[in-house]
Design an enzyme around this catalytic site. Structure first.
Site, PDB file in Angstrom:
ATOM      1  N   HIS A   1       0.815  -1.224   0.000  1.00 22.92           N
ATOM      2  CA  HIS A   1       0.000   0.000   0.000  1.00 22.92           C
ATOM      3  C   HIS A   1       0.849   1.275   0.000  1.00 22.92           C
ATOM      4  CE1 HIS A   1      -3.321  -2.788   1.507  1.00 22.92           C
ATOM      5  NE2 HIS A   1      -3.645  -2.403   0.289  1.00 22.92           N
TER       6      HIS A   1
ATOM      7  N   GLU B   1     -14.622   0.577  -6.526  1.00 21.02           N
ATOM      8  CA  GLU B   1     -14.444  -0.866  -6.276  1.00 21.02           C
ATOM      9  C   GLU B   1     -15.686  -1.596  -6.776  1.00 21.02           C
ATOM     10  OE1 GLU B   1     -12.247  -3.305  -4.670  1.00 21.02           O
ATOM     11  OE2 GLU B   1     -13.923  -4.532  -5.348  1.00 21.02           O
TER      12      GLU B   1
ATOM     13  N   ASP C   1     -18.146  -1.069 -11.617  1.00 22.22           N
ATOM     14  CA  ASP C   1     -17.072  -1.547 -12.478  1.00 22.22           C
ATOM     15  C   ASP C   1     -16.128  -0.397 -12.865  1.00 22.22           C
ATOM     16  OD1 ASP C   1     -15.570  -2.943 -14.316  1.00 22.22           O
ATOM     17  OD2 ASP C   1     -17.028  -2.683 -15.930  1.00 22.22           O
ATOM     18  N   GLY C   2     -14.853  -0.581 -12.576  1.00 21.74           N
ATOM     19  CA  GLY C   2     -13.867   0.457 -12.845  1.00 21.74           C
ATOM     20  C   GLY C   2     -13.698   0.759 -14.326  1.00 21.74           C
TER      21      GLY C   2
ATOM     22  N   ASP D   1      -5.348  -0.476  -8.245  1.00 29.23           N
ATOM     23  CA  ASP D   1      -5.052  -1.455  -7.187  1.00 29.23           C
ATOM     24  C   ASP D   1      -5.949  -2.670  -7.427  1.00 29.23           C
ATOM     25  OD1 ASP D   1      -4.485  -2.793  -4.885  1.00 29.23           O
ATOM     26  OD2 ASP D   1      -5.357  -1.317  -3.526  1.00 29.23           O
ATOM     27  N   SER D   2      -5.638  -3.376  -8.488  1.00 29.25           N
ATOM     28  CA  SER D   2      -6.558  -4.424  -8.954  1.00 29.25           C
ATOM     29  C   SER D   2      -6.232  -5.780  -8.350  1.00 29.25           C
ATOM     30  CB  SER D   2      -6.443  -4.543 -10.473  1.00 29.25           C
ATOM     31  OG  SER D   2      -5.166  -5.035 -10.806  1.00 29.25           O
ATOM     32  N   THR D   3      -7.133  -6.712  -8.607  1.00 25.53           N
ATOM     33  CA  THR D   3      -6.827  -8.119  -8.363  1.00 25.53           C
ATOM     34  C   THR D   3      -6.003  -8.609  -9.554  1.00 25.53           C
ATOM     35  OG1 THR D   3      -8.944  -8.631  -9.393  1.00 25.53           O
ATOM     36  CG2 THR D   3      -8.912  -8.599  -7.000  1.00 25.53           C
TER      37      THR D   3
ATOM     38  N   PRO E   1     -12.890 -10.720 -12.041  1.00 22.86           N
ATOM     39  CA  PRO E   1     -13.400  -9.352 -12.109  1.00 22.86           C
ATOM     40  C   PRO E   1     -12.341  -8.313 -12.499  1.00 22.86           C
ATOM     41  CG  PRO E   1     -13.834 -10.337  -9.932  1.00 22.86           C
ATOM     42  CD  PRO E   1     -13.085 -11.352 -10.741  1.00 22.86           C
TER      43      PRO E   1
HETATM   44  N1  SPD Z   1      -1.914 -11.546  -6.375  1.00 16.35           N
HETATM   45  C1  SPD Z   1      -2.372 -10.465  -5.608  1.00 16.35           C
HETATM   46  C2  SPD Z   1      -2.466  -9.185  -6.329  1.00 16.35           C
HETATM   47  C3  SPD Z   1      -3.286  -8.255  -5.530  1.00 16.35           C
HETATM   48  C4  SPD Z   1      -3.030  -6.848  -5.770  1.00 16.35           C
HETATM   49  N2  SPD Z   1      -4.018  -6.020  -5.136  1.00 16.35           N
HETATM   50  C5  SPD Z   1      -4.133  -6.207  -3.746  1.00 16.35           C
HETATM   51  C6  SPD Z   1      -5.151  -5.333  -3.137  1.00 16.35           C
HETATM   52  C7  SPD Z   1      -4.653  -4.752  -1.882  1.00 16.35           C
HETATM   53  N3  SPD Z   1      -5.202  -3.472  -1.659  1.00 16.35           N
END
Ligand code: SPD
Length: 306
Positions: free
Chosen positions: A83, A128, A159-160, A178-180, A185
């Site tokens: 972060h 988010e 949806d971003g 700050d994605s997955t 998604p």
């Molecule tokens: N493989 C994990 C990648 C995650 C990145 N985003 C994390 C969100 C934390 N705020």
């Protein structure tokens, strides 16, 4: 993008709220044929939202941990690294202090917590897609989700990709993606269309940063992401740091600008960093410089366009 991960190891039917002393419970994130396993003391929460599975467990080694679709998103013990890196690096690179910041993803709230350490910020929009991530972070991660109710925060639970497509030009000083991971998604947040819209929404001297995955566990993915970014932005470089609980540990973030002379160092003033240094566990002026010193193999993946 070639990547395999696994659905959450903990399913609703396996969920337990108390653990017998003889039970030995572990959770593993499996990512591209390797795994990181945590000893679990307690399953705190397990559910499925409209978008993904969401599990929260108390681990012996890393404190409370959140998984989305079986992938580690954040842990109490090492979240500060990720972060602080995604937020302070762009914030301290700007020619003039940021007033408006957009965070796409980041529903746990860790990134906005860091952004709000900058007194110049008047508004931070948190967009988010999954309201459950926000809700359960506030409930179960008080040290991470602590600023979500801050009056400077505007929540956009949607949806971003669609949100970005409808923004007025030059709306934000900094955009943080700050994605997955690039499946499920988060997939749309790695596309040319999304970044074209993001460039449009960025002020002329603004900075966009995005989490760009694991240099060790997903090298081809990293290369592909930077290819997309370089198709859109005139200036693209990357930086990296170790996030112990993410696959491969060596994590990367992009640093993109509109080519108006803003680089990570062009306007950096170490004396400004001092103002928040006491509030950071990782970021400092030395780190700001050091993280852009890319190892040779990383340089080949990122191939900065400067
Ligand atoms: N493989 C994990 C990648 C995650 C990145 N985003 C994390 C969100 C934390 N705020």
């Amino acid at each position: 993008m070639m990547m395999t991960t696994t659905a959450s190891v903990l399913t609703a039917t396996e969920t337990q709220t108390t653990q017998s002393p003889t039970m030995d419970l572990w959770v593993t994130e499996r990512f591209n044929n390797a795994g990181f396993t945590f000893k679990v003391n307690r399953v705190v929460h397990s559910s499925r939202s409209e978008f993904q599975s969401l599990d929260i467990v108390d681990t012996e080694a890393y404190g409370r941990l959140m998984l989305l679709d079986g992938c580690v998103m954040t842990t109490e013990k090492d979240e500060f690294i990720y972060h602080e890196m995604i937020s302070h690096v762009p914030m301290f690179a700007l020619p003039t202090p940021a007033k408006r910041v957009l965070v796409i993803g980041g529903g746990d709230g860790g990134t906005i917590r860091e952004v709000l350490k900058h007194p110049s910020v008047e508004e931070v929009v948190l967009c988010e897609i999954d309201g459950d991530v926000i809700k359960y972070s506030q409930q179960y991660f008080p040290t991470i989700g602590c600023e979500i109710d801050n009056p400077k925060v505007t929540l956009e639970v949607r949806d971003g990709v669609a949100y970005m497509a409808n923004l007025a030009p030059e709306s934000f000083d900094v955009i943080m993606v700050d994605s997955t991971d690039p499946i499920g998604p988060g997939e749309g947040l790695f596309t040319q269309r999304f970044y074209t819209d993001a460039m449009n929404a960025l002020k002329p001297e603004g900075v966009l940063v995005a989490q760009t995955e694991s240099l060790m566990a997903l090298p081809e993915g990293v290369k592909k992401i930077y290819g997309v970014l370089k198709d859109v932005f005139p200036y693209v470089t990357g930086y990296c740091a170790t996030v112990p609980t993410y696959p491969g540990a060596l994590w990367s973030w992009s640093f993109c600008t509109k080519g108006t002379g803003v680089t990570p160092f062009s306007h950096f003033d170490a004396s400004q960093v001092e103002a928040i240094a006491g509030d950071c566990q990782y970021y400092n002026a030395g780190v700001h410089h050091a993280v852009f010193a890319l190892p040779n193999f990383a340089k080949k993946l990122i191939q900065p366009k400067v």
